[in-house]
Each structure stands twice: as structure tokens, then as C-alpha cells.
Motif scaffolding. Structure first.
Motif, PDB file in Angstrom:
ATOM      1  N   SER A 123       0.900   9.540   3.591  1.00 14.50           N
ATOM      2  CA  SER A 123       1.414   8.170   3.536  1.00 14.50           C
ATOM      3  C   SER A 123       2.643   8.001   4.411  1.00 14.50           C
ATOM      4  O   SER A 123       2.807   6.961   5.072  1.00 14.50           O
ATOM      5  CB  SER A 123       1.734   7.779   2.093  1.00 14.50           C
ATOM      6  N   ALA A 150       0.841  -1.211   0.000  1.00 10.61           N
ATOM      7  CA  ALA A 150       0.000   0.000   0.000  1.00 10.61           C
ATOM      8  C   ALA A 150       0.872   1.256   0.000  1.00 10.61           C
ATOM      9  O   ALA A 150       0.479   2.282  -0.565  1.00 10.61           O
ATOM     10  CB  ALA A 150      -0.927  -0.005   1.208  1.00 10.61           C
ATOM     11  N   ALA A 197       1.938   1.806  -3.518  1.00 10.39           N
ATOM     12  CA  ALA A 197       0.782   2.297  -4.274  1.00 10.39           C
ATOM     13  C   ALA A 197       0.547   3.771  -3.981  1.00 10.39           C
ATOM     14  O   ALA A 197       0.264   4.558  -4.894  1.00 10.39           O
ATOM     15  CB  ALA A 197      -0.459   1.483  -3.919  1.00 10.39           C
TER      16      ALA A 197
END
Length: 144
Positions: A103, A75, A78
């Protein structure tokens, strides 16, 4: 928060857009001129360093997220690819930067729970480097 160049220039505009009431023209105008001068100095610094700081920061954040992905989940890779650069306007770089920073914060939380001291320290250094790259230097106060 470090203001962006458009924020600073809008601030300059707002400072000089309205004339002061006649009874406060002297000191009030002197204060306005000082604020506009300071904002102009900050705007010049942001114009000089702002884009380069954002491009560097986005690339560095992508690298950190991609490097952590095999350990902490794809993730993060991504998320790094969900924040494309290519449009080098301040607004576009800031949009990508916001995705990447969120993130990084999520990664940092996971790293802290995992007690991954080396990666935790690297992220803390990155926060410091990011703040330094975006700094705007205030001039010395007159008479000091």
C-alpha cells in the motif's frame, strides 16, 4: 532482503545437518563453522531487534497511509485497517507488513505522479528509516 529469524536459524540447521565428505572435512568444515557463526550472530541481532522493528514499522506505515487517505483516497485507510496487528509472531507481523508495504508503494506512485514533493520526501525518509530499523550488522572480516 533482510532475513527473518526463522530464515537464519534454518540456514544454520542446513549448514550443519550433513557431514562433509571425508576428503573435504578440513577446510570445508572450517568454512561451515564460519558460516554457522556468522548466521548465529545475525540471528542474535534479529532476535533482539526484529519484533520491535516490525511493530514500529507497521504502526508507522498505518499512520502514513491514514494521513494520506483524505488527499489520495480512502483506499489507503482501508489498506491500513486490512493489516491488523495483535498476533505478535514474526509470521503474522510480516503478513501485515507485506500488505502495508504494498500500500505504501502504491501511495508513493500516486504521490510521485501528483508531484507532492513534501510527501514524496517523507516516504523516501521512511524507506531509509525502515531499512535502518531492520539492519543486521556484519562483523569485520578477520585480518582486516
Amino acid at each position: 532482503m533482510t532475513p527473518s529469524l526463522p530464515d537464519i536459524l534454518v540456514g544454520n540447521f542446513l549448514c550443519v545437518a550433513e557431514p562433509p565428505p571425508p576428503e573435504s572435512a578440513g577446510e570445508f568444515m572450517a568454512g561451515k563453522v564460519a558460516v554457522v557463526a556468522l548466521l548465529s550472530l545475525l540471528a542474535a541481532q534479529e532476535a533482539e531487534r526484529g519484533l520491535a522493528a516490525r511493530v514500529w514499522e507497521n504502526a508507522t506505515l498505518r499512520a502514513v497511509l491514514n494521513e494520506a487517505a483524505p488527499v489520495y483516497g480512502q483506499a489507503f485507510a482501508a489498506a491500513a485497517s486490512d493489516a491488523p496487528d495483535g498476533d505478535f509472531t514474526l509470521a503474522a507481523l510480516d503478513r501485515s507488513n507485506a500488505v502495508l508495504r504494498r500500500s505504501l508503494i502504491a501511495l508513493h506512485e500516486v504521490v510521485e505522479v501528483a508531484r507532492d514533493t513534501a510527501r514524496d520526501q517523507a516516504i523516501l525518509r521512511l524507506y531509509q528509516d525502515m531499512a535502518h530499523a531492520r539492519r543486521l550488522d556484519m562483523p569485520p572480516l578477520p585480518g582486516r
